[in-house]
Design a protein around this motif. Structure first.
Motif, short mmCIF file in Angstrom:
data_model
loop_
_atom_site.label_atom_id
_atom_site.label_comp_id
_atom_site.label_asym_id
_atom_site.label_seq_id
_atom_site.Cartn_x
_atom_site.Cartn_y
_atom_site.Cartn_z
N GLN A 52 -7.63 8.13 -4.90
CA GLN A 52 -6.21 8.46 -5.07
C GLN A 52 -5.59 8.96 -3.76
O GLN A 52 -4.44 8.63 -3.46
CB GLN A 52 -6.03 9.50 -6.17
CG GLN A 52 -6.17 8.94 -7.58
CD GLN A 52 -5.82 9.99 -8.62
OE1 GLN A 52 -6.54 10.96 -8.81
NE2 GLN A 52 -4.70 9.80 -9.29
N ILE A 53 -6.34 9.74 -3.02
CA ILE A 53 -5.83 10.24 -1.74
C ILE A 53 -5.60 9.08 -0.78
O ILE A 53 -4.59 9.02 -0.07
CB ILE A 53 -6.80 11.28 -1.14
CG1 ILE A 53 -6.81 12.55 -2.00
CG2 ILE A 53 -6.42 11.61 0.30
CD1 ILE A 53 -7.87 13.56 -1.61
N ILE A 54 -6.54 8.13 -0.74
CA ILE A 54 -6.38 6.95 0.12
C ILE A 54 -5.18 6.13 -0.33
O ILE A 54 -4.39 5.64 0.51
CB ILE A 54 -7.66 6.09 0.09
CG1 ILE A 54 -8.83 6.85 0.73
CG2 ILE A 54 -7.44 4.76 0.83
CD1 ILE A 54 -10.16 6.16 0.62
N PHE A 55 -5.00 5.97 -1.64
CA PHE A 55 -3.83 5.25 -2.15
C PHE A 55 -2.54 5.95 -1.72
O PHE A 55 -1.54 5.29 -1.37
CB PHE A 55 -3.89 5.16 -3.67
CG PHE A 55 -2.78 4.36 -4.29
CD1 PHE A 55 -2.87 2.97 -4.38
CD2 PHE A 55 -1.64 4.97 -4.78
CE1 PHE A 55 -1.85 2.22 -4.93
CE2 PHE A 55 -0.61 4.24 -5.33
CZ PHE A 55 -0.72 2.86 -5.41
N LEU A 56 -2.55 7.27 -1.73
CA LEU A 56 -1.39 8.05 -1.30
C LEU A 56 -1.07 7.79 0.16
O LEU A 56 0.10 7.60 0.54
CB LEU A 56 -1.67 9.54 -1.54
CG LEU A 56 -0.51 10.51 -1.38
CD1 LEU A 56 0.57 10.22 -2.41
CD2 LEU A 56 -1.01 11.95 -1.52
N ILE A 92 -2.53 -3.12 2.40
CA ILE A 92 -3.99 -3.33 2.35
C ILE A 92 -4.70 -2.02 2.00
O ILE A 92 -5.64 -2.01 1.19
CB ILE A 92 -4.49 -3.91 3.68
CG1 ILE A 92 -4.00 -5.35 3.85
CG2 ILE A 92 -6.02 -3.86 3.75
CD1 ILE A 92 -4.24 -5.93 5.23
N ILE A 93 -4.25 -0.92 2.60
CA ILE A 93 -4.85 0.39 2.28
C ILE A 93 -4.62 0.72 0.80
O ILE A 93 -5.54 1.16 0.09
CB ILE A 93 -4.26 1.49 3.18
CG1 ILE A 93 -4.65 1.26 4.64
CG2 ILE A 93 -4.71 2.88 2.71
CD1 ILE A 93 -3.96 2.19 5.62
N GLN A 94 -3.39 0.50 0.33
CA GLN A 94 -3.10 0.72 -1.09
C GLN A 94 -4.00 -0.13 -1.98
O GLN A 94 -4.57 0.35 -2.96
CB GLN A 94 -1.65 0.36 -1.39
CG GLN A 94 -0.62 1.42 -1.03
CD GLN A 94 0.75 0.99 -1.53
OE1 GLN A 94 1.28 -0.05 -1.14
NE2 GLN A 94 1.32 1.79 -2.40
#
Length: 475
Positions: free
Chosen positions: A92-96, A116-118
């Motif tokens: 979730q932190i990476i999605f943020l 791409i990160i999302q």
């Protein structure tokens, strides 16, 4: 740790879902699922604001869905390496981070990196949440469970276009990504405060199959790049088309040989496909990308460029699609548990084909009530495809194979969607041309795109005939 394990023990013994945990999981999945539909509604706006072409801007959708699909195997491996709760928090932190980067983007490359990160984070979040809920349910009432898991899939077409249209109308397309920030923060709080630990299963740890992962990345990335490059010049024999295409085919063949020789290390075990129901379900989920992701890419463009609707009215129109899915969601799960997936899916695919074909003939003068009716009927059929197929993919599988099965089906669905989006973008671009497209050119382009969707949906009826059927005695 002991407290967390006790929280999950009653669920494991009874085979019933912990509804509180399930609802938190749904909220966790909501932002990644909404992100796709909200972005689709803004594709036309982003295209104009960044002076991009349809072919280029389709990567905003394709890059996200492709990264999502390719990250799914990591979720299947990571869930056996660390606490499921900790993994959800990290993802979730990476999605943020990806959402913030996409929001501040003022050019296509920056936006694509953010997407791409999302997508990579979403590729961990969505299958991980499904796997953990399946572990809690212990294989019972899979049709109803898939209906619960499918809630974000149902509400995304309803909330995504409407919320996305309003954000663009009153702020800008950048808010399509900023809106994720409060949703993710609330989900993070609830996960940290309420979810059990979900400790890794004992004896499940194994090295990650990097060879298989690289081959799978090469396979699908090569195919999508080949399709995209072909659409730019409509010349198949160019090296820019043949190179990536042959790379994809070579990676497929190499993976089959590799997985056959090293079955104990293979990322996606070939033995999964010994189960006929699983094979049919996986093929259908791959093909359903044309009906689901492809349609959600083409419909907003059609409504804005041919019907000349505003972005917010486009979102309102698409509510009809989501409403149709909502009507059939619960009943589809019950019918699948009672009678099996075969005829539920076959009938739904027939209806989906019949409701897609009219869009190839709709124009600026088509009555609104007719378009809204077709969207609603299309939505009715979509629940009858995704939920039964996802349920049937687990029928007859050993519990130990559930993580690999989840990885494979999620990859098939999402990578199929990214390929479908690339194909439809190529079809639209080939008829619009490189110059400023006239209304007649755009009408022809979208007509052909919807015919591709209809044909792909009809072809999916063939593997659907191999899904499970339950007799009245067994039910």
């Amino acid at each position: 740790m002991k407290t967390d394990l006790k929280q999950t023990e009653p669920v494991a013994n009874t085979g019933h879902m912990d509804m509180k945990a399930a609802l938190i999981m749904i909220l966790v999945m909501m932002a990644p699922m909404l992100d796709t539909t909200m972005t689709n509604i803004g594709i036309n706006t982003i295209l104009k604001d960044l002076n991009a072409t349809v072919n280029t801007i389709q990567w905003v959708t394709s890059a996200y869905v492709l990264a999502l699909g390719l990250a799914v195997p990591l979720a299947g491996w990571l869930v056996d390496q660390m606490s499921g709760k900790r993994l959800i928090v990290i993802a979730q932190i990476i999605f943020l981070i990806g959402s913030v980067m996409s929001g501040i983007a003022n050019n296509v490359p920056t936006l694509l990196i953010g997407r791409i990160i999302q997508g990579a984070a979403a590729g961990v979040i969505i299958p991980l949440a499904t796997t953990l809920m399946l572990r809690m349910a212990q294989g019972q009432n899979l049709g109803q469970l898939m209906a619960v898991v499918g809630l974000p899939i149902v509400f995304a077409p309803i909330l995504g276009p409407t919320v996305g249209g309003a954000l663009i109308k009153f702020w800008s397309w950048h808010w399509l990504f900023y809106i994720n920030i409060p949703v993710v923060l609330v989900a993070l709080f609830l996960v940290i405060q309420n979810l059990p630990t979900f400790a890794p299963q004992e004896g499940a740890r194994k090295p990650f199959d990097w060879i298989g992962f690289v081959l799978i990345v090469g396979l699908f990335s090569g195919l999508i790049v080949a399709v995209t490059n072909f659409s730019q010049n409509d010349i198949f024999g160019q090296l820019t088309v043949l190179g990536p295409g042959l790379l994809g085919v070579d990676c497929l063949l190499l993976y089959i040989v590799y997985a056959a020789k090293r079955p104990e290390r293979a990322l996606l075990p070939l033995k999964l496909f010994n189960n006929g129901h699983f094979s049919a379900s996986t093929g259908l989920l791959f093909m359903s990308g044309l009906m689901v992701n492809g349609a959600m890419f083409a419909l907003p463009l059609f409504l804005q460029n041919i019907r000349h609707l505003s972005v917010i009215m486009t979102g309102v129109y698409l509510i009809a699609l989501g409403a149709g899915m909502l009507v059939t969601r619960t009943q589809v799960g019950k019918l699948t548990d009672a009678y099996g997936a075969k005829w539920v899916v076959v009938i739904s695919l027939v209806v989906a084909t019949a409701t897609t074909i009219p869009f190839a003939y709709f124009s600026k003068t088509t009555p609104d009530w007719l378009i809204l009716t077709m969207l609603f009927l299309m939505g009715l059929s979509r629940s009858g495809v995704t939920i039964p197929i996802m349920s049937d993919s687990y029928t007859g599988l050993a519990p130990a194979l559930i993580p690999e099965a989840t990885v494979t089906t999620r990859m098939a669905q999402n990578i199929g969607g990214s390929i479908a989006t690339a194909i439809l973008a190529a079809v639209i671009a080939s008829y619009e041309g490189n110059d400023v497209a006239t209304t007649a050119m755009m009408t022809q382009a979208y007509a052909h795109a919807f015919m591709w969707i209809a044909v792909g949906t009809a072809v999916a009826i063939i593997p659907a005939l191999f899904l499970s059927v339950k007799t009245k005695e067994a039910a």
